[in-house]
Write an enzyme that holds these catalytic residues in place. Structure first.
Site, PDB file in Angstrom:
ATOM      1  N   PRO A   1     -19.843  14.451   3.874  1.00  0.00           N
ATOM      2  CA  PRO A   1     -20.235  13.851   5.162  1.00  0.00           C
ATOM      3  C   PRO A   1     -19.039  13.134   5.812  1.00  0.00           C
ATOM      4  O   PRO A   1     -18.284  12.448   5.138  1.00  0.00           O
ATOM      5  CB  PRO A   1     -21.310  12.834   4.767  1.00  0.00           C
ATOM      6  CG  PRO A   1     -21.810  13.276   3.436  1.00  0.00           C
ATOM      7  CD  PRO A   1     -20.671  13.974   2.749  1.00  0.00           C
TER       8      PRO A   1
ATOM      9  N   LEU B   1      -7.544  14.161  -1.188  1.00  0.00           N
ATOM     10  CA  LEU B   1      -7.354  15.438  -1.881  1.00  0.00           C
ATOM     11  C   LEU B   1      -6.190  15.431  -2.859  1.00  0.00           C
ATOM     12  O   LEU B   1      -6.349  15.779  -4.037  1.00  0.00           O
ATOM     13  CB  LEU B   1      -7.139  16.557  -0.853  1.00  0.00           C
ATOM     14  CG  LEU B   1      -6.822  17.941  -1.419  1.00  0.00           C
ATOM     15  CD1 LEU B   1      -7.991  18.477  -2.230  1.00  0.00           C
ATOM     16  CD2 LEU B   1      -6.442  18.910  -0.295  1.00  0.00           C
TER      17      LEU B   1
ATOM     18  N   GLY C   1       0.833  -1.210   0.000  1.00  0.00           N
ATOM     19  CA  GLY C   1       0.000   0.000   0.000  1.00  0.00           C
ATOM     20  C   GLY C   1       0.860   1.249   0.000  1.00  0.00           C
ATOM     21  O   GLY C   1       2.096   1.177  -0.047  1.00  0.00           O
ATOM     22  N   TYR C   2       0.177   2.383   0.075  1.00  0.00           N
ATOM     23  CA  TYR C   2       0.872   3.672  -0.067  1.00  0.00           C
ATOM     24  C   TYR C   2       1.893   3.877   1.048  1.00  0.00           C
ATOM     25  O   TYR C   2       3.103   3.987   0.812  1.00  0.00           O
ATOM     26  CB  TYR C   2      -0.192   4.762  -0.058  1.00  0.00           C
ATOM     27  CG  TYR C   2       0.283   6.180  -0.054  1.00  0.00           C
ATOM     28  CD1 TYR C   2      -0.357   7.143   0.709  1.00  0.00           C
ATOM     29  CD2 TYR C   2       1.376   6.593  -0.821  1.00  0.00           C
ATOM     30  CE1 TYR C   2       0.055   8.461   0.709  1.00  0.00           C
ATOM     31  CE2 TYR C   2       1.799   7.908  -0.843  1.00  0.00           C
ATOM     32  CZ  TYR C   2       1.127   8.832  -0.058  1.00  0.00           C
ATOM     33  OH  TYR C   2       1.556  10.161  -0.050  1.00  0.00           O
TER      34      TYR C   2
ATOM     35  N   TYR D   1     -14.412   4.935   9.659  1.00  0.00           N
ATOM     36  CA  TYR D   1     -12.946   4.714   9.553  1.00  0.00           C
ATOM     37  C   TYR D   1     -12.269   5.139  10.847  1.00  0.00           C
ATOM     38  O   TYR D   1     -11.537   4.365  11.463  1.00  0.00           O
ATOM     39  CB  TYR D   1     -12.367   5.504   8.384  1.00  0.00           C
ATOM     40  CG  TYR D   1     -10.861   5.602   8.466  1.00  0.00           C
ATOM     41  CD1 TYR D   1     -10.252   6.757   8.946  1.00  0.00           C
ATOM     42  CD2 TYR D   1     -10.066   4.515   8.130  1.00  0.00           C
ATOM     43  CE1 TYR D   1      -8.872   6.824   9.072  1.00  0.00           C
ATOM     44  CE2 TYR D   1      -8.697   4.580   8.255  1.00  0.00           C
ATOM     45  CZ  TYR D   1      -8.099   5.747   8.726  1.00  0.00           C
ATOM     46  OH  TYR D   1      -6.738   5.813   8.865  1.00  0.00           O
TER      47      TYR D   1
ATOM     48  N   ASN E   1      -3.293  -8.235   0.784  1.00  0.00           N
ATOM     49  CA  ASN E   1      -4.278  -8.971  -0.042  1.00  0.00           C
ATOM     50  C   ASN E   1      -4.463  -8.297  -1.407  1.00  0.00           C
ATOM     51  O   ASN E   1      -5.299  -8.696  -2.210  1.00  0.00           O
ATOM     52  CB  ASN E   1      -5.627  -9.079   0.689  1.00  0.00           C
ATOM     53  CG  ASN E   1      -6.278  -7.715   0.881  1.00  0.00           C
ATOM     54  OD1 ASN E   1      -5.733  -6.698   0.461  1.00  0.00           O
ATOM     55  ND2 ASN E   1      -7.438  -7.695   1.509  1.00  0.00           N
TER      56      ASN E   1
ATOM     57  N   LEU F   1      -5.734 -10.923   5.582  1.00  0.00           N
ATOM     58  CA  LEU F   1      -5.545 -10.975   7.038  1.00  0.00           C
ATOM     59  C   LEU F   1      -6.875 -10.885   7.780  1.00  0.00           C
ATOM     60  O   LEU F   1      -6.943 -11.115   8.988  1.00  0.00           O
ATOM     61  CB  LEU F   1      -4.600  -9.856   7.488  1.00  0.00           C
ATOM     62  CG  LEU F   1      -3.162  -9.979   6.984  1.00  0.00           C
ATOM     63  CD1 LEU F   1      -2.373  -8.716   7.316  1.00  0.00           C
ATOM     64  CD2 LEU F   1      -2.468 -11.222   7.555  1.00  0.00           C
TER      65      LEU F   1
ATOM     66  N   SER G   1      -4.452   6.901  13.515  1.00  0.00           N
ATOM     67  CA  SER G   1      -4.830   8.057  12.704  1.00  0.00           C
ATOM     68  C   SER G   1      -5.316   9.206  13.567  1.00  0.00           C
ATOM     69  O   SER G   1      -5.910   8.991  14.623  1.00  0.00           O
ATOM     70  CB  SER G   1      -5.966   7.633  11.760  1.00  0.00           C
ATOM     71  OG  SER G   1      -6.580   8.761  11.194  1.00  0.00           O
TER      72      SER G   1
ATOM     73  N   LYS H   1     -10.230   2.917  14.016  1.00  0.00           N
ATOM     74  CA  LYS H   1      -8.903   3.211  14.573  1.00  0.00           C
ATOM     75  C   LYS H   1      -8.999   3.379  16.094  1.00  0.00           C
ATOM     76  O   LYS H   1      -8.146   2.921  16.844  1.00  0.00           O
ATOM     77  CB  LYS H   1      -8.300   4.467  13.929  1.00  0.00           C
ATOM     78  CG  LYS H   1      -7.941   4.277  12.465  1.00  0.00           C
ATOM     79  CD  LYS H   1      -6.890   3.190  12.260  1.00  0.00           C
ATOM     80  CE  LYS H   1      -6.460   3.074  10.817  1.00  0.00           C
ATOM     81  NZ  LYS H   1      -5.479   1.995  10.595  1.00  0.00           N
TER      82      LYS H   1
ATOM     83  N   TYR I   1      -1.250   9.051  12.489  1.00  0.00           N
ATOM     84  CA  TYR I   1      -0.842   9.834  11.313  1.00  0.00           C
ATOM     85  C   TYR I   1      -1.805  10.988  11.097  1.00  0.00           C
ATOM     86  O   TYR I   1      -3.009  10.826  11.289  1.00  0.00           O
ATOM     87  CB  TYR I   1      -0.934   9.024  10.028  1.00  0.00           C
ATOM     88  CG  TYR I   1      -0.304   7.683  10.003  1.00  0.00           C
ATOM     89  CD1 TYR I   1      -0.752   6.732   9.106  1.00  0.00           C
ATOM     90  CD2 TYR I   1       0.733   7.331  10.859  1.00  0.00           C
ATOM     91  CE1 TYR I   1      -0.191   5.480   9.049  1.00  0.00           C
ATOM     92  CE2 TYR I   1       1.298   6.085  10.819  1.00  0.00           C
ATOM     93  CZ  TYR I   1       0.833   5.157   9.907  1.00  0.00           C
ATOM     94  OH  TYR I   1       1.382   3.916   9.846  1.00  0.00           O
TER      95      TYR I   1
END
Ligand code: WQD
Length: 340
Positions: free
Chosen positions: A298, A202, A11-12, A151, A33, A60, A126, A155, A179
């Protein structure tokens, strides 16, 4: 050479952290995955470091697949857990997808770490755990308000799962890194954000608009209580963020942690509005962006930026790159990826 498992490592943020780990002399095993990443990232890491990490394709969130994976890596010294879905806006539309994936993955990883005796965990948390903080900048002791998105709630719940597991058994030590907004790409432009599908975030939306892939950047709201009315975030270059992980890992491996569960804000300490990000992008690239102000999204909060003094003191880490450098690196990556 210490062996580090990086979940979500194609991932990033995972791929940038794997790159920094390899360049710091660690042996890295990536498990992913590939639901939101591409296996070609491994070639990008090899181009930068000369080493192609060992890779396991594993879901996972599936207990038996995870158990099978851990049978290959029982001798690992630490695990950095990135594997999760991470788009705030998308989580509002698909909450169950987020709860199932993000929480099941963590539970399976933790159970196997305990079972195999893997002692050190770094968790990708996060700033969304803070919700809309009353007082800014937020410190690690700022109240954890009700999350504004599923989300952010995954976390918050994940941090509590880790805290309670470590209370029950001191076999594992953990550091959660909260983060702020990761942006940009490695200076080589060989790795970066995954540009498939319409971006939620963004900066990839900006670079795809600049590349002509997107018609127009929609600015979600300019009626916030901020100097220019657009929402404020703390944007941190992904390479600075990756280096915070190697600093946290060294703290655990060198037994320098002051408790079995520590939490650090990882941001720049600066807040920038959406309008400022757009203006800075235009300035560093010379490209005029086509933008339109629309309604708020939202789940978005109005403003947040970090107090990073604890990470600076304890991790001896500080973000070094500017917003302009991060935005330019994102644009250079976009151009390389698109061949423009
Ligand atoms: C930033 C600002 C949008 C897209 C991210 C990650 C999340 C977490 C926190 C690590 C907001 C506005 C966006 C667009 C816009 N990081 N925007 N037009 O929501 O702060 O969350 O950082 O865990 O994983 O997703 O980031 O980039 O989506 O939005 O105006 O097309 O840009 O409203 O104000 P967000 P974002």
């Amino acid at each position: 050479m210490a062996k580090i498992i990086v979940t979500g490592g194609t991932g990033y943020i995972g791929s940038h952290t794997a790159t920094e780990l390899i360049n710091s002399g660690y042996e890295v095993i990536i498990v992913d995955n590939l639901s939101n990443s591409n296996i070609n990232v491994l070639d990008g890491i090899k181009k930068i470091t000369g080493i192609k990490p060992v890779f396991f394709k594993t879901n996972l969130a599936d207990a038996s697949e995870t158990k099978g994976f851990f049978n290959h890596v029982a001798d690992a010294d630490a695990l950095i857990h990135f594997a999760a879905y991470k788009a705030v806006g998308e989580s509002v539309k698909h909450p169950l997808k987020y709860y199932r994936n993000n929480l099941n993955s963590l539970l399976n990883v933790l159970e196997n770490m305990f079972e195999k005796g893997i002692k050190n965990l770094i968790f990708s948390s996060s700033c969304t755990v803070y919700g809309q903080a009353e007082n800014l900048p937020v410190t690690e002791l700022s109240p954890i308000l009700k999350a504004d998105s599923p989300y952010g709630n995954t976390k918050q719940i994940s941090e509590e799962i880790i805290r309670d597991s470590i209370k029950a058994s001191t076999q594992i030590k953990a550091i959660s890194l909260r983060y702020f907004n990761p942006i940009g790409a490695h200076e080589s432009a060989e790795i970066g954000e995954l540009p498939t599908g319409e971006p939620n975030n963004l900066v990839p939306y900006i670079t795809q608009t600049a590349a002509g892939i997107r018609e127009q950047l929609k600015i979600f709201g300019n009626d916030y209580n901020t100097p220019d009315g657009t929402a404020i975030r703390d944007y941190i270059h992904v390479t600075d963020l990756a280096k915070a992980h190697t600093a946290a890992l060294q703290r655990l491996l060198n037994l320098e942690n002051k408790s079995n569960y520590e939490i650090f804000n990882i941001g720049t300490g600066e807040g920038n509005s959406v309008a400022e990000v757009v203006r800075t992008f235009e300035k560093v690239t010379g490209i005029k962006l086509n933008t339109k102000v629309v309604g708020r999204r939202p789940g978005d909060i109005e403003k947040i930026w970090a107090d990073v003094s604890l990470a600076e003191k304890e991790l001896k880490w500080k973000a070094e790159k500017s917003l302009g450098e991060a935005l330019l690196s994102a644009w250079i990556r976009e151009k390389k990826y698109r061949g423009i």
